[in-house]
Design a protein around this motif. Structure first.
Motif, PDB file in Angstrom:
ATOM      1  N   ALA A 140    -104.719-134.144 -35.680  1.00 20.55           N
ATOM      2  CA  ALA A 140    -103.523-134.832 -36.394  1.00 20.55           C
ATOM      3  C   ALA A 140    -103.620-134.116 -37.792  1.00 20.55           C
ATOM      4  O   ALA A 140    -104.688-133.740 -38.368  1.00 20.55           O
ATOM      5  N   THR A 141    -102.399-133.854 -38.540  1.00 19.93           N
ATOM      6  CA  THR A 141    -102.266-133.136 -39.842  1.00 19.93           C
ATOM      7  C   THR A 141    -101.391-134.185 -40.822  1.00 19.93           C
ATOM      8  O   THR A 141    -101.095-135.371 -40.280  1.00 19.93           O
ATOM      9  N   ARG A 142    -101.037-133.522 -41.757  1.00 17.74           N
ATOM     10  CA  ARG A 142     -99.950-134.575 -42.573  1.00 17.74           C
ATOM     11  C   ARG A 142     -98.758-134.743 -42.275  1.00 17.74           C
ATOM     12  O   ARG A 142     -98.090-135.532 -42.444  1.00 17.74           O
ATOM     13  N   ASN A 143     -98.362-133.789 -41.281  1.00 16.51           N
ATOM     14  CA  ASN A 143     -96.901-133.917 -40.484  1.00 16.51           C
ATOM     15  C   ASN A 143     -97.207-134.489 -39.221  1.00 16.51           C
ATOM     16  O   ASN A 143     -96.111-134.989 -38.843  1.00 16.51           O
ATOM     17  N   THR A 144     -98.304-135.211 -38.833  1.00 16.28           N
ATOM     18  CA  THR A 144     -98.390-136.122 -37.760  1.00 16.28           C
ATOM     19  C   THR A 144     -97.408-137.324 -37.658  1.00 16.28           C
ATOM     20  O   THR A 144     -97.744-137.864 -39.011  1.00 16.28           O
ATOM     21  N   ARG A 145     -96.716-137.385 -36.905  1.00 12.67           N
ATOM     22  CA  ARG A 145     -96.158-139.121 -36.951  1.00 12.67           C
ATOM     23  C   ARG A 145     -96.578-139.925 -35.770  1.00 12.67           C
ATOM     24  O   ARG A 145     -97.225-139.664 -34.650  1.00 12.67           O
ATOM     25  N   LEU A 146     -96.836-141.240 -36.223  1.00 19.86           N
ATOM     26  CA  LEU A 146     -97.231-142.125 -35.112  1.00 19.86           C
ATOM     27  C   LEU A 146     -98.780-141.990 -34.771  1.00 19.86           C
ATOM     28  O   LEU A 146     -99.151-142.154 -33.709  1.00 19.86           O
ATOM     29  N   LEU A 147     -99.434-141.679 -35.727  1.00 24.58           N
ATOM     30  CA  LEU A 147    -100.862-141.287 -35.498  1.00 24.58           C
ATOM     31  C   LEU A 147    -101.527-142.728 -35.279  1.00 24.58           C
ATOM     32  O   LEU A 147    -102.509-142.535 -34.278  1.00 24.58           O
TER      33      LEU A 147
END
Length: 203
Positions: A140-147
Motif C-alpha cells: 500500500a502507498t498513499r494512493n492506495t484506495r480501500l486499504l
C-alpha cells in the motif's frame, strides 16, 4: 502449495469437518450434495491462471488486463455459488452468503488498485519482507484506495497477512462443510431404510 497456503485453505475445511462430526454429521453424506455447473469453477480457475500469467507482461499491459481477469474469475465463482445455493438449507445459504460477501470485499480493493494491496506494517508484524510485489499483491502507498479491505490482518504464526474478506471466506468454508455433512437427502434415506424382517425362529 506452500505450508502457509495449505493451512490457510485447508484449515477451515478441517475445522468444518470437526464441527460437522461434533454436531452429528457424517462425511458419508457429502456425496449426496449435488453440485451443478462445475464447469464454471474450472473456467474460473483457468481465468485465474491467466491472470497470474500477466505478471510477465509489461507493467502497463499487465495492469490493464489484471483487474478485468480477476473480476471475471470472481464473477464466475460467485455465479457457481449462487446456482448451488438454490434448494439448500438455511445454514447452507448462510455459508454461501458469507462466501459471496467475502468475495465481494476482496474484489473491491483489487478492482480499484489492480492488485490486492497489503499494509506494510501488518506484513512486518507477520515477519514478512515488506515492499515486495507479486502478480496478486502490492504494498500500500498513499494512493492506495480501500486499504481497509486489503490484506491488513497479520497472522504471525503463519507469516501471512489476510483481509476481512479472507476471514469471511474461511468461516464460510467451515460452515459449508459442516452443513453439507448434515445433508437431508442422505439423512432421509437413512431414516427410511426398512427394518430387517426377523427370520422364523429368531425370537
Amino acid at each position: 502449495m506452500g505450508a502457509t497456503a495449505l493451512i490457510l485453505f485447508g484449515g477451515p475445511v478441517v475445522i468444518g469437518t470437526a464441527a460437522g462430526y461434533l454436531s452429528g454429521g457424517r462425511l458419508s453424506r457429502l456425496p449426496d450434495v449435488r453440485l451443478r455447473w462445475l464447469w464454471l469453477l474450472w473456467l474460473a480457475a483457468a481465468v485465474q491462471v491467466t491472470q497470474l500469467a500477466t505478471a510477465g507482461l509489461p507493467s502497463a499491459a499487465g495492469r490493464h488486463l489484471r483487474a478485468p481477469l480477476i473480476a471475471l474469475a470472481f464473477a464466475l465463482a460467485l455465479l457457481w455459488l449462487g446456482v448451488n445455493a438454490q434448494g439448500q438449507t438455511r445454514l447452507f445459504k448462510t455459508g454461501v452468503g458469507l462466501a459471496l460477501t467475502g468475495a465481494v470485499l476482496n474484489a473491491l480493493p483489487i478492482a480499484v488498485n489492480g492488485r490486492m494491496p497489503y499494509n506494510p506494517s501488518s506484513a512486518a508484524v507477520a515477519r514478512l519482507r515488506t515492499g515486495s510485489q507479486t502478480a496478486k499483491n502490492v504494498p500500500a502507498t498513499r494512493n492506495t484506495r480501500l486499504l481497509a479491505l486489503g490484506d491488513t490482518i497479520p497472522v504471525p504464526p503463519l507469516h501471512a497477512v489476510v483481509s476481512i474478506g479472507d476471514v469471511l471466506l474461511a468461516i464460510a468454508a467451515a460452515l459449508l462443510v459442516a452443513t453439507a455433512m448434515h445433508h437431508p437427502l442422505n439423512a432421509a434415506r437413512e431414516g427410511n431404510q426398512p427394518c430387517p424382517t426377523p427370520s422364523p425362529g429368531s425370537a
